[in-house]
Design a protein around this motif. Structure first.
Motif, PDB file in Angstrom:
ATOM      1  N   ASP A   2       0.852  -1.186   0.000  1.00 43.21           N
ATOM      2  CA  ASP A   2       0.000   0.000   0.000  1.00 43.21           C
ATOM      3  C   ASP A   2       0.892   1.241   0.000  1.00 43.21           C
ATOM      4  N   MET A   3       1.004   1.865  -1.153  1.00 43.73           N
ATOM      5  CA  MET A   3       1.876   3.028  -1.281  1.00 43.73           C
ATOM      6  C   MET A   3       1.095   4.344  -1.217  1.00 43.73           C
ATOM      7  N   ASN A   4      -0.175   4.272  -0.832  1.00 38.55           N
ATOM      8  CA  ASN A   4      -0.985   5.484  -0.726  1.00 38.55           C
ATOM      9  C   ASN A   4      -0.738   6.234   0.572  1.00 38.55           C
ATOM     10  N   ILE A   5      -0.118   5.556   1.550  1.00 40.02           N
ATOM     11  CA  ILE A   5       0.174   6.225   2.803  1.00 40.02           C
ATOM     12  C   ILE A   5       1.304   7.237   2.596  1.00 40.02           C
ATOM     13  N   LYS A   6       1.396   8.173   3.521  1.00 42.85           N
ATOM     14  CA  LYS A   6       2.436   9.201   3.430  1.00 42.85           C
ATOM     15  C   LYS A   6       3.816   8.579   3.644  1.00 42.85           C
ATOM     16  N   GLU A  59       5.231   5.895   6.619  1.00 41.97           N
ATOM     17  CA  GLU A  59       4.835   6.676   7.790  1.00 41.97           C
ATOM     18  C   GLU A  59       4.963   5.856   9.070  1.00 41.97           C
ATOM     19  N   LYS A  60       4.571   4.582   9.032  1.00 43.43           N
ATOM     20  CA  LYS A  60       4.656   3.747  10.237  1.00 43.43           C
ATOM     21  C   LYS A  60       6.097   3.602  10.692  1.00 43.43           C
ATOM     22  N   GLU A  85       6.681  13.773   1.967  1.00 42.67           N
ATOM     23  CA  GLU A  85       6.285  14.149   0.607  1.00 42.67           C
ATOM     24  C   GLU A  85       5.412  15.408   0.602  1.00 42.67           C
ATOM     25  N   ASP A  86       4.886  15.795   1.755  1.00 42.40           N
ATOM     26  CA  ASP A  86       4.134  17.061   1.837  1.00 42.40           C
ATOM     27  C   ASP A  86       5.034  18.261   1.574  1.00 42.40           C
ATOM     28  N   ASP A  91       7.442   9.943  -6.619  1.00 42.75           N
ATOM     29  CA  ASP A  91       6.402   9.293  -7.422  1.00 42.75           C
ATOM     30  C   ASP A  91       6.928   8.018  -8.072  1.00 42.75           C
ATOM     31  N   HIS A  92       8.152   8.078  -8.618  1.00 45.07           N
ATOM     32  CA  HIS A  92       8.755   6.889  -9.220  1.00 45.07           C
ATOM     33  C   HIS A  92       8.994   5.805  -8.163  1.00 45.07           C
TER      34      HIS A  92
END
Length: 231
Positions: free
Chosen positions: A119-123, A186-187, A205-206, A221-222
């Motif tokens: 799951d790469m949607n996390i920060k 993030e974890k 990434e923010d 992103d890559h």
């Protein structure tokens, strides 16, 4: 073992911030397996957070949030003997002398777990390369010392903002020795920050949303999409 390391860090230093609201001090640790969530009193009391058993840093008390309508303490003279035994043996384990070998294995297991995360949607966060190498030595080579504070100041410009000229990896699974930082979940970042602390600012990434960071954003992103290249 990860929970014991977090418990020791909180007992010996500052109480961490709540992982849920990210604003209040967090006197509780979620004792659910595979969860390292720190929570404040308000978030612990919120049924939407779905917490079941938490441990209070300051007292070592265990609290149940599910089996009665109100939060209540587990263990003690009037408790079920089996319940009291579990509470006492868990607390004895948490208070036992730390084993660096066990900590080394636990931290490496956490690293591998997050490396395998799909799951790469996390920060994702940036962690300075030399410090990451020191941590790698600790968790993979017996006898290696614990690293110090995370040296993120090396990623900054003089004004403290992220240096847009640093190099980042573009593949999650391939070594990138010529980079200035690693990209981590993030974890994993939350654990390392709570245990080791950081010199300098926290960068994620923010921090790469402005035009001057277009190159760094492309790196990230890559990196996040690179898992699609592996079956």
């Amino acid at each position: 073992e990860i929970k014991r390391v977090l418990y020791r860090a909180a007992r010996n230093g500052e109480i961490p911030k709540c992982d849920v609201c990210q604003s209040e001090d967090a006197p509780y640790l979620d004792m659910t397996p595979n969860s390292d969530t720190h929570a404040c009193r308000s978030c612990v009391s919120n049924p939407e957070q779905n917490l079941s058993i938490v441990m209070e840093w300051a007292t070592g008390a265990f609290w149940c949030l599910k089996c009665k309508e109100v939060m209540h303490k587990l263990g003690g003279e009037n408790a079920n003997p089996n319940e009291d035994y579990k509470v006492r043996t868990t607390l004895e384990y948490m208070d036992a002398e730390e084993s660096l070998d066990e900590r080394r294995k636990a931290e490496h297991q956490l690293y591998v777990q997050e490396l395998r995360r799909e799951d790469m949607n996390i920060k994702h966060y940036l962690i300075e390369k030399n410090w990451a190498r020191s941590w790698m030595m600790f968790r993979t080579r017996e006898g290696s010392p614990l690293p110090g504070r995370i040296t993120n100041q090396k990623l900054a410009r003089q004004n403290g903002t992220l240096n847009p000229n640093i190099r980042l990896p573009v593949d999650k699974y391939r070594p990138a020795p010529e980079t200035h930082a690693d990209i981590i979940s993030e974890k994993l970042w939350k654990y390392l920050y709570k245990i080791y602390g950081v010199s300098g600012k926290i960068y994620s990434e923010d921090d790469v949303q402005y035009p001057e960071y277009t190159r760094l954003k492309a790196y990230i992103d890559h990196f996040k999409s690179s898992i699609l290249a592996y079956p």
